[in-house]
Write a protein that holds these residues in place. Structure first.
Motif, mmCIF file in Angstrom:
data_model
loop_
_atom_site.group_PDB
_atom_site.id
_atom_site.type_symbol
_atom_site.label_atom_id
_atom_site.label_comp_id
_atom_site.label_asym_id
_atom_site.label_seq_id
_atom_site.Cartn_x
_atom_site.Cartn_y
_atom_site.Cartn_z
ATOM 1 N N SER C 90 64.811 5.720 25.597
ATOM 2 C CA SER C 90 64.598 7.005 25.052
ATOM 3 C C SER C 90 65.649 6.917 23.869
ATOM 4 O O SER C 90 65.152 7.403 22.601
ATOM 5 N N ALA C 91 67.025 6.398 24.140
ATOM 6 C CA ALA C 91 67.614 6.316 22.921
ATOM 7 C C ALA C 91 67.173 5.466 21.631
ATOM 8 O O ALA C 91 67.120 5.788 20.535
ATOM 9 N N ALA C 94 64.226 7.208 20.040
ATOM 10 C CA ALA C 94 64.860 8.370 19.464
ATOM 11 C C ALA C 94 65.425 7.944 18.053
ATOM 12 O O ALA C 94 65.032 8.618 16.939
ATOM 13 N N TRP C 222 63.088 12.744 21.438
ATOM 14 C CA TRP C 222 63.896 12.603 22.592
ATOM 15 C C TRP C 222 62.857 13.485 23.745
ATOM 16 O O TRP C 222 62.978 13.087 24.891
ATOM 17 N N THR C 239 60.403 6.557 29.338
ATOM 18 C CA THR C 239 61.520 7.414 28.592
ATOM 19 C C THR C 239 62.137 8.304 29.723
ATOM 20 O O THR C 239 61.418 8.610 30.635
ATOM 21 N N VAL C 270 71.099 15.695 22.964
ATOM 22 C CA VAL C 270 70.251 16.496 21.718
ATOM 23 C C VAL C 270 71.474 17.284 21.137
ATOM 24 O O VAL C 270 71.813 17.586 20.087
#
Lengths: 423, 322, 291
Positions: C90-91, C94, C222, C239, C270
């Motif tokens: 995910s990181a 994003a 994200w 993710t 976030v």
């Protein structure tokens, strides 16, 4: 069905999508029932990729490990897929030819994905129809050809608040529609419940509550040549359903997920229709021992309920077909089905598994087991979800008094007929 | 793509500021290098964008002219061209027409409401607050990032007919509140309020950024001139904020024409389709595997947004005195 | 509006303004705090409920404060999910998506706002147009494309389709439009290259806009669910939202304990990004002062 002009789409010129356009027109003819090819004897070997949804996907590796112990040359990779979006994922994977070897399918998806031609036909000697609950087996059969094997099943029963039923003087489960109606009335009048029952008042999935009424009354959705949603039996079933709202026995407001259980345990709602997962949901709220399970009543002698669950299919473009089917058939062994029940509480689709003490010895499960013999699924046609959505809309009108049973039946029939069976 | 829009693109954003236009070197050579530099700046974006966004969009447009269904997925090019049939069918599709009506209400009421709320909050947060500034900014942004499931649980609780907070407050004033989500008249307005609540943080963030772009000395000049606050807002802030407002208006319109999540989690389009949206109907058709038809629905949404955006461009164009 | 009054105003007037200011400010704070209560409710419930056992989360009526606070949901979450993998995926997705958009969209936005070039209107028209097509419509074609590029089940396949988005270009163009041309012309007269003008004048002036774009792109990337689900055919490229949906949303039931704990964990980065970037919502240099 007639189709307009048969020109092919000239996509090639416009595509940034660099797909090789081997356009071969639409296969419209039906080849008739097909038999799956044989599967070679011996142990499985090679890589087998499997997609399975939700909890099943999370835990399937337990069975996969056992399978690999038995078949040391095979390597099973399970990819768990969220239910939310799984349908889209499968559709895209078929379009992009990125499918796994084996996939789990919701029972009502089989018709649609079988029609793509992406699913392999079940090898009949390898996976035997007679082992399964007939209602479950039918979910995998499309136009007489079997594309999918039921892996686990669920069916619907009446969950009843024990204290309310006792207060209303009900000692045994009602056998007929009239008995059921009377019991619901009593639970409201004498048992102190605000609502004698909760039947889902239309909207998504309400057909699963109402179609059993149609079946119980000797009606059906499709008779093999045409839809029969406006048959007298169906209209009668809709009238029965409607009467619960007209007589104030069920709320016309849709309860959202999570709203039903506390209300049932508090006795505000005396009964509702649901599947085996509600055992866990009620027990988590401290409901153990506070409710009873009633089998479905009979309309004109049938005691039919809805059957759902999930199936296993093998994709045609698998590079390891024999091993894929060996894995599927492994999952259908009675002892493996029992282990699966112990792992995730999924009810076995294989009848022999129910003889095992784990299941046979459980009183609540027994009610489900008995009901499964008399449980039916909607026809496995690719358009079913769309037809069902139309049915759900009409059911909402019936429940809210915006439409009569006869008009709703007519509307359902007309919609279903115009959508067709997707053949 | 419609070209109309381009005529209305704000041409001189600095209009209204106290600045004199500077001299421009008109040399032809300069213009050619300008082309090159222009494309030089735009190219990396343009390439990625054309391949990964414009390409699939074009393909889906063609899809909307075909009878592609999920049964054709293995051979998407083997389908039949049906021309505008899907579009024609749409206009006799009762569900879709109902959905279109609901969506229109949602957009017409929801967009101005959301914009007004976001602008108010942004102005409030931008008015020289020092204390709690970050707290407020984060707080008003929270609905944007909160899980929709948590939102639906709390809202449903607030909206309960008998015990909900909303009706208790109304009851305090002697009003008997309705069963918000199960009433055909009130369900849609309830979702509009919920939509505005969820999205005001988005508009707020953009307005906050936009407000920073207004040169401070303009305000100072206006203060010296003794301009009242409202006049300042009306004749300075609003005109200077136009490019930002245009952006928020267009993006919010796009979002609201495609509104989906609120009915999906709160009402499933009910009661009796009173909250069914066009995007929801499109989503359903995709679920049914009617890809051609669903794409046609998507493009009707597209046309609606284009028309509304043209209206926004006209309304918010940058001539101060129109 | 602003807290500055000038010294040229006579003293009594200043005092009058000051006390009116103070009242106005107090009213404003009351209003803003009132609004805050309305907007933070669900978030607070999400946070508090993530410390409740499932039974209490599903209680009717819901409770606010946990009767018996527990970390079990979080323990459960980290036990069942291969958290480091999903978080890293995910990181990476994003962050790269955000950086890419900041770069490509500000450059293209500058070109569209301030530079003359052939095809500019067409490009902007196409950009705006695609923004208006519902994304589900393009899912299947995009997947077929990704598959043909061999990018299925790779992080690149999750990033590339979102690396240059119409939204960002539109945003940056709108903001750059409001930068006075004279400022740029002045620099051009000094023979500064366009690249230098972009880098040294435009970008610094765009800090609030870049912060906004960063916040919004990061959030969208994200939280993106459908595409990462479709494009990742193996668990190793899942993710966080995909993994959470897997564990929390079942065939017939939602597991609220996992869902809420997951929602809290997912929202933290976030919020951190938001808090870090919102600092840049400060006025750029007083542009009109420069001549």
């Amino acid at each position: 069905m007639t189709r307009p002009s048969r020109r092919r789409v000239l996509l090639v010129a416009v595509t940034a999508v660099a797909l090789a356009a081997s356009a071969c027109g639409r296969d419209s003819e039906n080849a008739g029932p097909q038999q799956g090819e044989e599967v070679a004897e011996g142990k499985a070997s090679g890589e087998i990729t499997v997609w399975a949804m939700g909890t099943e996907g999370e835990k399937l590796s337990v069975l996969a490990d056992d399978f690999m112990k038995e078949n040391p040359d095979a390597k099973v990779t399970v990819t768990p897929v969220p239910w939310d979006g799984a349908h889209n994922k499968l559709a895209a994977a078929i379009a992009g030819q990125e499918t796994p070897d084996v996939t789990m399918l919701g029972t009502t998806w089989v018709g649609e994905f079988a029609k793509t031609g992406a699913l392999d036909v079940v090898p009949p000697d390898f996976v035997r129809e007679a082992d399964f609950f007939p209602g479950a087996w039918d979910t995998g059969v499309v136009d007489g050809t079997s594309y999918s094997v039921p892996w686990y099943v669920e069916t619907r029963l009446l969950y009843v608040n024990k204290a309310v039923a006792e207060k209303a003087g009900i000692t045994e489960a009602p056998k007929t529609w009239d008995d059921l109606k009377q019991a619901v009335k009593d639970m409201q009048a004498k048992g102190g419940a605000k609502w004698g029952t909760y039947l889902q008042p239309g909207q998504m999935g309400a057909w699963q509550t109402v179609m059993p009424f149609v079946w119980q009354n000797g009606g059906d959705i499709h008779d093999g040549s045409k839809f029969t949603l406006d048959s007298p039996q169906a209209v009668e079933a809709l009238e029965y359903y409607k009467s619960f709202y007209d007589e104030g026995l069920s709320t016309k407001d849709r309860l959202r997920e999570g709203e039903t259980e506390p209300k049932v345990l508090s006795g505000e709602i005396a009964s509702f229709v649901s599947g085996p997962w509600h055992i866990g949901l009620l027990n988590e709220l401290g409901g153990e021992g506070k409710y009873d399970l009633w089998p479905m009543p009979g309309g004109s002698g049938e005691f039919t309920s809805f059957i759902g669950g999930s199936n296993m299919s093998v994709f045609k473009n698998t590079k390891n077909r024999d091993a894929a089917w060996k894995f599927v058939s492994y999952l259908m062994r009675p002892e493996v089905q029992v282990k699966w029940y112990q792992t995730v509480s999924d009810l076995p689709s294989v009848q022999a598994a129910w003889d095992d003490e784990t299941l046979a010895g459980d009183a609540q499960l027994k009610v489900f087991g008995d009901q499964l013999d008399k449980a039916k699924a909607p026809p496995s046609i690719p358009t079913w979800e769309q037809i069902a959505a139309g049915v759900d809309t009409e059911l909402e009108k019936v429940a809210k008094g915006a439409s009569s049973a006869a008009d709703a039946a007519k509307a359902m029939q007309a919609q279903a007929t115009s959508i067709g069976t997707g053949g | 793509m419609p070209e109309v829009r381009d005529r209305t693109v704000p041409s001189d954003p600095a209009a209204g500021s106290a600045v004199e236009p500077g001299p421009r070197p008109p040399a032809r050579a300069r213009r050619t290098t300008g082309w090159l530099t222009g494309w030089g700046f735009a190219l990396p974006f343009a390439v990625l964008f054309l391949v990964f966004t414009a390409g699939p969009v074009l393909a889906s447009l063609v899809m909307s002219l075909s009878d592609l269904r999920s049964a054709d997925l293995l051979d998407p090019f083997g389908v039949d061209v049906v021309g505008l049939d899907n579009y024609v069918r749409l206009f006799s599709d009762e569900k879709f027409l109902t959905a279109a009506g609901n969506t229109a209400v949602f957009v017409v009421v929801g967009v101005p409401l959301t914009m007004a709320l976001s602008l108010l909050v942004a102005l409030g947060l931008n008015s020289g607050l020092i204390r709690f500034r970050t707290l407020f900014r984060v707080g008003y942004y929270l609905p944007v990032v909160t899980s929709i499931v948590a939102i639906s649980v709390v809202w449903r609780f607030v909206l309960q007919p008998d015990t909900g907070l909303a009706n208790e407050i109304l009851g305090f004033f002697g009003v008997d509140g309705p069963n918000w989500l199960n009433n055909e008249t009130f369900a849609l307005p309830t979702l509009i309020v919920m939509g505005a609540w969820r999205n005001l943080g988005f508009g707020m963030v953009i307005f906050l950024a936009g407000l920073q772009a207004i040169p401070k000395d303009l305000y100072e000049a206006a203060t010296i001139d003794g301009a009242k606050r409202f006049a300042q807002f009306r004749y300075l802030t609003l005109p200077m904020l136009r490019p930002t407002m245009l952006f928020v208006a267009v993006i919010t319109t796009i979002g609201y024409v495609q509104f989906f999540e609120e009915p999906f989690v709160m009402t499933q389009g009910g009661p009796l389709d009173s909250t069914l949206s066009m995007a929801y109907a499109t989503y359903n058709q995709f679920g049914f595997g009617n890809y051609g038809y669903a794409s046609a629905m998507g493009y009707v949404l597209f046309v609606v947004v284009v028309l509304l955006s043209i209206a926004w461009f006209k309304l918010l164009r940058n001539d101060v005195d129109d | 509006m602003t807290d500055t009054t000038t010294r040229t105003v006579p003293r009594p007037a200043v005092a009058r303004l000051r006390s009116r200011d103070r009242i106005a400010k107090a009213v404003l704070y009351v209003l803003l705090f009132g609004g805050l209560l309305v907007v933070v409710g669900p978030f607070l419930w999400m946070l508090l409920s993530s410390f409740k056992p499932e039974g209490e989360i599903r209680a009717d009526p819901p409770t606010w404060w946990p009767n018996d606070p527990t970390f079990a949901n979080y323990g459960n979450l980290f036990d069942r999910l291969d958290f480091p993998t999903y978080f890293t995926n995910s990181a990476v997705v994003a962050v790269l998506t955000t950086v890419g958009n900041l770069l490509f969209c500000s450059a293209a936005g500058y070109a569209l706002a301030k530079l003359p070039f052939a095809g500019k209107k067409a490009l902007f028209g196409i950009v705006l147009g695609t923004l208006m097509v519902p994304s589900i419509v393009t899912m299947v074609p995009l997947f077929v494309l990704t598959s043909n590029l061999g990018l299925v089940n790779t992080l690149a396949g999750l990033i590339l389709p979102y690396l240059a988005q119409a939204f960002g270009v539109f945003l940056m163009r709108q903001f750059i439009l409001s930068i006075p041309d004279d400022l740029l012309e002045a620099a051009r007269m000094d023979a500064a290259s366009e690249l230098r003008i972009f880098w040294q004048i435009v970008l610094p002036l765009c800090r609030p806009a870049l912060a906004t774009l960063g916040i919004l792109t990061f959030l969208a990337s994200w939280n993106n669910f459908l595409w990462p689900l479709v494009a990742a055919t193996g668990e190793e490229t899942y993710t966080l939202p995909v993994a959470l949906a897997l564990y929390a949303i079942g065939q017939n039931r939602t597991e609220y304990d996992i869902l809420l704990a997951g929602a809290v964990v997912v929202v933290l980065p976030v919020l951190i990004v938001f808090i870090l970037l919102q600092r840049h919502f400060v006025r750029g240099i007083a542009t009109t002062g420069l001549k």
